[in-house]
Scaffold this motif. Structure first.
Motif, short mmCIF file in Angstrom:
data_model
loop_
_atom_site.label_atom_id
_atom_site.label_comp_id
_atom_site.label_asym_id
_atom_site.label_seq_id
_atom_site.Cartn_x
_atom_site.Cartn_y
_atom_site.Cartn_z
N PHE A 316 0.82 -1.20 0.00
CA PHE A 316 0.00 0.00 0.00
C PHE A 316 0.86 1.26 0.00
CE2 PHE A 316 -2.32 3.39 2.23
CZ PHE A 316 -3.39 3.54 1.36
N SER A 317 1.96 1.25 0.70
CA SER A 317 2.85 2.42 0.73
C SER A 317 3.34 2.77 -0.66
CB SER A 317 4.04 2.16 1.66
OG SER A 317 3.61 1.94 2.98
N ASP A 318 3.67 1.75 -1.42
CA ASP A 318 4.13 1.97 -2.80
C ASP A 318 2.99 2.54 -3.66
OD1 ASP A 318 6.23 1.51 -4.92
OD2 ASP A 318 4.58 0.30 -5.74
N ALA A 319 1.74 2.03 -3.41
CA ALA A 319 0.59 2.53 -4.16
C ALA A 319 0.37 4.01 -3.88
CB ALA A 319 -0.65 1.73 -3.79
N VAL A 320 0.54 4.44 -2.62
CA VAL A 320 0.37 5.85 -2.26
C VAL A 320 1.45 6.70 -2.92
CG1 VAL A 320 0.46 7.47 -0.33
CG2 VAL A 320 -0.85 5.35 -0.11
N GLU A 321 2.67 6.17 -2.90
CA GLU A 321 3.80 6.93 -3.46
C GLU A 321 3.62 7.18 -4.96
OE1 GLU A 321 8.65 6.40 -3.86
OE2 GLU A 321 7.55 5.34 -2.29
N ASN A 322 2.98 6.24 -5.64
CA ASN A 322 2.81 6.37 -7.08
C ASN A 322 1.41 6.84 -7.48
OD1 ASN A 322 5.40 5.16 -8.34
ND2 ASN A 322 4.82 3.66 -6.77
N ALA A 323 0.63 7.30 -6.49
CA ALA A 323 -0.75 7.68 -6.76
C ALA A 323 -0.85 9.07 -7.36
CB ALA A 323 -1.55 7.61 -5.47
N SER A 324 -1.89 9.25 -8.14
CA SER A 324 -2.21 10.59 -8.63
C SER A 324 -3.15 11.30 -7.67
CB SER A 324 -2.84 10.50 -10.02
OG SER A 324 -3.99 9.66 -10.00
N ARG A 325 -3.91 10.52 -6.89
CA ARG A 325 -4.81 11.06 -5.87
C ARG A 325 -4.86 10.12 -4.69
NH1 ARG A 325 -10.32 11.43 -8.85
NH2 ARG A 325 -9.33 9.71 -9.97
N VAL A 326 -4.93 10.67 -3.49
CA VAL A 326 -5.10 9.89 -2.27
C VAL A 326 -6.26 10.49 -1.48
CG1 VAL A 326 -4.08 9.13 -0.10
CG2 VAL A 326 -2.67 9.24 -2.15
N LEU A 327 -7.22 9.64 -1.11
CA LEU A 327 -8.37 10.09 -0.35
C LEU A 327 -8.32 9.50 1.06
CD1 LEU A 327 -9.42 10.40 -3.37
CD2 LEU A 327 -11.69 10.21 -2.39
N GLU A 328 -8.74 10.29 2.04
CA GLU A 328 -8.80 9.83 3.42
C GLU A 328 -10.16 10.19 4.02
OE1 GLU A 328 -5.30 10.37 5.93
OE2 GLU A 328 -4.28 11.30 4.20
N ALA A 329 -10.62 9.34 4.92
CA ALA A 329 -11.90 9.60 5.61
C ALA A 329 -11.87 8.90 6.95
CB ALA A 329 -13.08 9.11 4.78
N GLU A 330 -12.67 9.42 7.88
CA GLU A 330 -12.75 8.84 9.22
C GLU A 330 -14.23 8.64 9.57
OE1 GLU A 330 -9.99 10.05 12.63
OE2 GLU A 330 -11.89 10.97 13.22
N TYR A 331 -14.53 7.46 10.14
CA TYR A 331 -15.91 7.10 10.46
C TYR A 331 -16.04 6.76 11.94
CZ TYR A 331 -16.25 6.67 5.41
OH TYR A 331 -16.21 6.92 4.06
N GLU A 332 -17.15 7.20 12.53
CA GLU A 332 -17.44 6.92 13.94
C GLU A 332 -18.75 6.15 14.06
OE1 GLU A 332 -17.75 10.11 16.70
OE2 GLU A 332 -15.95 11.13 15.97
N GLN A 333 -18.75 5.13 14.94
CA GLN A 333 -20.00 4.46 15.28
C GLN A 333 -20.12 4.38 16.79
OE1 GLN A 333 -17.76 2.67 13.09
NE2 GLN A 333 -18.98 1.77 11.47
#
Length: 733
Positions: A316-333
């Motif tokens: 996954f780290s390699d995928a982020v390094e080579n990404a054109s976009r990275v999305l993040e989100a946080e969820y609470e239950q």
């Protein structure tokens, strides 16, 4: 585990002349089946008894709490016996290691496993009995057994005219020996499996004959109520005992480790006296937190500890390094209540150096440990009578209410019924844990290349092992109970099953993404938790399927097509997704002010896709329709499947719209259905359940309806408003 015919079944003739079959339900190789190869001794775990009076008795090893085990498991036996299921009389199993659920090593009902674990063994039991009866009849008639047939509890002669009732043959049948595997009915001859039929317990429940825990009545019975500390972990140090004892009907009042018990000659008198209590509490070891503090602690833990790696595909780290976009989100239950219709209750009677317990429990062997723990008795001195359950949803897997009645009964030496009020049920329960999810995904142009899911929160086994470990070793002295619990946790994943309650569903992420990382950061704020309908799938389903919807919109794709593209190698996932979308009219115009959302999730071996149609009316969320497609393998009773999937959908909608237990200074703020809400009848949407025809062995249906409906509703609200909600319960604002 391999098992031959002699291992599988034992046949005997009872003193009454009835034919009795003992069947072992096979599990994994580490779980005993009841057959000791060295000694040749057999301890049966399922009894099927046929009497000379044409009675058929079946001992049900799984409890009936509304989910249909009474009907489903009896149908399996009836099909192979070739009798109408309504002819079979069902008895609830006593506590015995032979009745343990082979998947858990405990005698419990949960995890939507009852039909799945019983599918073949119970059919083989019925088929074996039928075959022996046929062989006995053939010997009487001096004909070939293969030329005989059965019909409605009779063996029919090859001439098609003469017949013998099963009851006439039972004393001869036990002398027959089946060589080789017993032949099961071919699918083309099934009369009951897969057919739409009513539930076998309906009449008993409708007429009041069915005995729930709250219905138990014993001669000379008294009633107890328990006032518990408003903050979990606190203890009572003193109270106005002399004043309380003057109230009419009050027999005793005393401090326990739970709080203060009041015992009276009627339930109402016990409640009236309870209102007069003035208790001094010691809060030294009590929890003292608010919900905001819980999630602050989760975020701090998540930042300090990346978590244990539970799944790692690619990099996954390699995928982020080579990404054109990275999305993040946080969820609470949030923490969630179970809201079972029948509040917690149990009855106990201590006499003559033993104790009997009548309890609506999902785990009778754990109930036995709970009762023994609070007396001078060993588990063998405790008899547990399981009753019908007015809803379980996982709450009745935890035995705190049995512990309470046992300690009261042991002190007063009378039959005692203890009943929780609805307010006590809400404020002093064990809840679905609050959880936090941190999600991250990478895109390379329009292709999803990476998925990272960090789950933050506690594990249920930490709270459950207290009675579960001793139940697995009922011979152990009580001073070892705590040690057994600690050892069980230390050996988790090695000698004991791994606790996947926090990660289930997340580690089964089905979409074809090259780089996948799933991690769990274990942190526990000390709030008591237990199993909740669909357990970890409930919170992981919301996080996974809401984030997938976010990614679809980020990629500029239709949420349905985005998922389909990533499920090319998952035909069962894709099939239910397509069926639900087609039935719901996905993509077709809707009435003004309405929108659709879609979600897909596999839980307990069952594939479920749902489309929710919703709007906002008068400032409130209104769910108009839920369309669901379910693939649960071979269906035993379609009506039960529809009922359970529909019930799961409504259970999930209650959680999505209203579900939340909140704490202030360690005290629960909700008390009853006015502020711990569930769906009212006028809020129930149209529910359409589509069942995929399948010849694959059955999987679970009691819980899989819950996980997809929560994100599907949230996704519909996003489509309607353009506002993404990442915290439950959902709001109209």
């Amino acid at each position: 585990m391999t098992m031959n015919r002699r291992d599988f079944m034992k046949v005997s003739t009872a003193a009454s002349g009835s034919l009795m079959l003992a069947v072992s339900l096979p599990g994994c190789s580490t779980i005993k089946t009841g057959y000791e190869e060295e000694t040749g001794q057999w301890s049966p775990d399922i009894w099927l008894e046929l009497t000379t009076k044409d009675e058929i008795f079946f001992t049900l090893a799984r409890v009936e709490m509304g989910q249909g085990t009474y009907t489903g498991l009896t149908t399996l036996v009836a099909e192979e016996l070739d009798v109408d299921p309504s002819r079979i009389k069902v008895k609830f199993a006593p506590v015995a290691s032979e009745y343990r659920n082979p998947l858990f090593g405990l005698q419990l009902t949960g995890g939507s496993t009852s039909v799945a674990t019983s599918w073949k063994p119970l059919r083989e039991a019925g088929a074996s009995a039928r075959q022996m009866l046929v062989m006995a009849a053939a010997r009487v008639w001096k004909v070939e057994a293969a030329d005989c047939s059965t019909q409605d509890g009779r063996v029919v002669h090859p001439n098609g005219i003469d017949s013998l009732r099963y009851g006439q043959l039972v004393e001869l049948a036990d002398k027959e020996i089946i060589r080789g595997d017993v032949a099961l009915k071919p699918r083309t001859e099934w009369k009951y499996i897969g057919r739409q039929g009513g539930r076998l317990d309906t009449e008993a429940k409708a007429t009041g004959k069915a005995v729930y825990g709250i219905d138990v009545e014993l001669p000379g019975m008294v009633y107890a109520v328990m006032t518990r500390c408003p903050r979990y972990g606190g203890k009572a140090t003193d109270f106005n005992r002399s004043d309380v004892l003057t109230w009419p009907g009050v027999l005793d009042a005393f401090i326990t480790e739970r709080g203060v018990a009041v015992v009276a000659d009627s339930y109402w008198r016990a409640r009236k006296a309870q209102n007069a209590l003035e208790i001094e509490w010691d809060f030294a070891e009590a929890i003292d937190l608010d919900n905001d503090q819980v999630f602050e602690g989760y975020r701090e833990a998540a930042s300090k500890d990346a978590g244990a790696q539970e799944r790692s595909d690619g990099d996954f780290s390699d995928a982020v390094e080579n990404a054109s976009r990275v999305l993040e989100a946080e969820y609470e239950q949030p923490y969630l209540d179970h809201a079972a219709m029948e509040p917690m209750n149990a009855t106990a009677w201590y006499r003559d150096g033993s104790m009997e317990v009548w309890a609506p429990t999902q785990a009778p062997d754990l109930a036995r440990i709970a009762a023994a723990r609070h007396s001078n008795l060993s588990p063998g001195d405790v008899t547990v009578h399981t009753t019908f359950l007015g809803g379980g949803f996982g709450r009745r897997l935890t035995q705190d209410y049995v512990e309470e009645v046992a300690l009261v009964a042991y002190k007063v030496k009378k039959p005692v019924k203890l009943i929780w009020s609805r307010e006590e049920d809400v404020r002093h329960g064990f809840w679905r844990p609050a959880m936090l999810h941190r999600m991250k995904a990478s895109f390379k142009d329009r292709e999803l290349t990476g998925w990272d899911h960090q789950i933050v929160g506690p594990q249920i086994l930490d709270w459950y092992v207290r009675n579960a470990a001793p139940a697995q070793y009922p011979w152990a002295p009580k001073f070892m109970y705590s040690t057994l619990g600690r050892v069980g946790l230390m050996a988790e994943g090695i000698a004991t099953p791994k606790d996947i309650s926090a990660i289930e569903g997340a580690i089964g992420y089905p979409y074809q993404v090259e780089n996948v990382s799933v991690r769990h950061t274990h942190t526990d704020p000390g709030v008591p938790i237990t199993w909740w309908r669909s357990v970890g799938y409930s919170h992981n389903g919301f996080a996974v399927e809401t984030f997938m919807d976010e990614l679809a919109h980020e990629a500029g794709e239709d949420p349905l097509q985005f998922r389909r593209k990533l499920l090319a190698n998952e035909p069962r996932h894709r099939a239910v997704l397509d069926r639900a979308a087609e039935l719901a009219g996905w993509g077709s115009p809707l009435a003004e002010g309405r929108a659709r959302g879609i979600a897909l999730f596999k839980s307990f071996g069952t594939y479920v896709a749902q489309v929710v149609e919703a709007s906002i009316e008068n400032g409130e969320i209104k769910v108009h329709k839920v369309t669901c497609s379910v693939d649960c393998g071979q269906v035993v009773n379609p009506r039960v499947v529809e009922d359970q999937i529909s019930g799961g959908i409504l259970f999930g909608l209650s959680a999505a719209l209203f579900g939340e237990i909140t704490f202030k200074n360690g005290e629960v703020q909700q008390s009853n259905f006015h502020d711990s809400k569930i769906l009212r009848m006028y809020q129930v949407p149209e529910v359409v359940v589509d069942i995929v025809e399948s010849e694959i062995d059955p999987t679970g249906v009691g819980e899989p309806g819950v996980p997809p409906v929560i994100p599907a509703l949230g996704n519909a609200l996003f489509a309607l408003t353009g506002k993404r909600q990442r915290k439950l319960p959902l709001t109209a604002g």
